[in-house]
Motif scaffolding. Structure first.
Motif, PDB file in Angstrom:
ATOM      1  N   THR A 111      -1.991 -12.622   0.147  1.00 10.27           N
ATOM      2  CA  THR A 111      -2.495 -11.368   0.711  1.00 10.27           C
ATOM      3  C   THR A 111      -2.942 -11.606   2.141  1.00 10.27           C
ATOM      4  O   THR A 111      -3.619 -12.601   2.435  1.00 10.27           O
ATOM      5  CB  THR A 111      -3.681 -10.831  -0.120  1.00 10.27           C
ATOM      6  OG1 THR A 111      -3.197 -10.401  -1.392  1.00 10.27           O
ATOM      7  CG2 THR A 111      -4.371  -9.661   0.573  1.00 10.27           C
TER       8      THR A 111
ATOM      9  N   PHE B 289      -0.825  -6.742   0.113  1.00  6.78           N
ATOM     10  CA  PHE B 289      -1.457  -7.461  -0.986  1.00  6.78           C
ATOM     11  C   PHE B 289      -0.418  -8.157  -1.867  1.00  6.78           C
ATOM     12  O   PHE B 289       0.635  -7.606  -2.189  1.00  6.78           O
ATOM     13  CB  PHE B 289      -2.293  -6.509  -1.855  1.00  6.78           C
ATOM     14  CG  PHE B 289      -3.666  -6.266  -1.306  1.00  6.78           C
ATOM     15  CD1 PHE B 289      -4.749  -7.001  -1.754  1.00  6.78           C
ATOM     16  CD2 PHE B 289      -3.872  -5.330  -0.310  1.00  6.78           C
ATOM     17  CE1 PHE B 289      -6.018  -6.796  -1.237  1.00  6.78           C
ATOM     18  CE2 PHE B 289      -5.126  -5.114   0.214  1.00  6.78           C
ATOM     19  CZ  PHE B 289      -6.207  -5.850  -0.247  1.00  6.78           C
TER      20      PHE B 289
ATOM     21  N   ASP C 219      -9.546  -9.501  -3.926  1.00  5.62           N
ATOM     22  CA  ASP C 219      -8.934  -8.247  -3.489  1.00  5.62           C
ATOM     23  C   ASP C 219      -9.991  -7.142  -3.375  1.00  5.62           C
ATOM     24  O   ASP C 219      -9.930  -6.296  -2.476  1.00  5.62           O
ATOM     25  CB  ASP C 219      -7.845  -7.809  -4.464  1.00  5.62           C
ATOM     26  CG  ASP C 219      -6.644  -8.749  -4.455  1.00  5.62           C
ATOM     27  OD1 ASP C 219      -6.553  -9.600  -3.540  1.00  5.62           O
ATOM     28  OD2 ASP C 219      -5.803  -8.634  -5.355  1.00  5.62           O
TER      29      ASP C 219
END
Length: 327
Positions: A133, A118, A255
């Motif tokens: 990422t 990430f 994310d």
């Protein structure tokens, strides 16, 4: 003497032939440089090409490089509020210069071959950081830049690569989260609350944080009708409230989409070690955002502005105060 004459002619002809081949090769190489490749792909890249034409970076992308260009396609520009090429032309030259510079990276970066990790740092040609990422979601490998998905990888040019992305990246304007909050007039209540709670200086430090920032309307909905009402509130009460809105580390909205399983729900531990419930939001078949709910929230908070970058973290503006106390 005759042999010497023919030998010289052959050598001369060879030089001419090599020169023609070299000229052809050089011409092809120049024609395939990034600036021309972008200009040729008007169906997908005309908005970016228009923006680039207002800057010095069109000429920059004619140089040897190599460069990697992160190009928002035309749909990405439309999502960002640019209805057509003319709308891009009318934009401030300073804004376009900063925008284009933030989408160009020195070097050849095959993003789909980077480690599974990430928010890996790259530097734009402007010097600002970009976060890449690469992760696996439902057996698919997904790559994002600042939380926006990459749509197409490694389109070749003679002096670099093009990566096509789903959104226009917002250039890094602020070095600190504190600057993001103090400069946004929709966060005036939050700015005063941080001052009253003695927390404001924390967000001018180098520690990286993610802040779910309640808007002015969020404070009003929670009973703080005026800024003065915040100033009259006990500092410890405000400190407890605000520590439930941030945590250490950098998290973009996407994310959460990448790391949340089939239940479409997860949790986030905040700075005070209590958790917030996260739910994915889907538009059609695609996940597009999240909602958040504290233990005391009757309804989840919506993200009204996401991924506002700072050098020491990221800010997401939400439409409710997160309440950790069950009613």
């Amino acid at each position: 003497m005759q042999l010497l004459k023919y030998t010289c002619l052959i050598l001369f002809a060879g030089v001419i032939a090599c020169t023609k081949k070299d000229d052809t090769k050089l011409s092809t190489e120049v024609e395939n440089r990034l600036a021309f490749v972008i200009d040729d792909n008007k169906f997908n890249f005309s908005f970016f090409n228009t923006a680039m034409g207002r800057t010095a970076y069109r000429n920059e992308l004619l140089n040897d490089g190599p460069f990697t260009v992160l190009i928002p396609d035309n749909n990405a520009f439309i999502k960002a509020g640019y209805a057509n090429d003319q709308a891009v032309l009318k934009e401030s030259g300073v804004i376009l210069n900063n925008m284009v510079a933030y989408h160009i990276v020195h070097g050849t970066w095959k993003l789909n071959e980077m480690p599974f990790k990430f928010n890996q740092e790259l530097s734009a040609i402007s010097g600002s950081k970009i976060y890449v990422t690469r992760w696996i979601k439902n057996a698919d490998t997904v790559v994002t830049i600042n939380g926006t998905p990459v749509l197409a990888f490694n389109l070749n040019a003679s002096n670099g690569l093009i990566q096509v992305i789903d959104n226009v990246l917002q250039p890094l304007v602020y070095s600190k989260i504190g600057e993001v909050i103090s400069s946004d007039t929709t966060l005036n209540y939050l700015n005063v609350a941080l001052q009253q709670a003695g927390l404001k200086e924390e967000f001018y430090k180098n520690e990286v944080n993610t802040f779910f920032a309640p808007s002015n309307n969020a404070f009003r909905k929670a009973g703080f009708q005026t800024i003065d009402s915040i100033s009259r509130t006990d500092a410890n009460v405000l400190k407890s409230l605000l520590q439930y809105h941030f945590f250490q580390g950098r998290r973009f909205i996407y994310d959460y989409i990448l790391t949340t399983g089939t239940t479409e729900r997860t949790t986030q531990t905040m700075f005070n070690n209590n958790t917030v419930k996260i739910s994915l939001v889907k538009s059609g078949t695609k996940y597009t955002s999240i909602t958040l709910a504290g233990e005391g929230n009757a309804n989840p908070a919506q993200v009204i502005k996401s991924n506002v970058m700072a050098g020491n973290g990221v800010v997401h503006i939400i439409d409710q105060i997160l309440n950790e106390n069950q009613k």
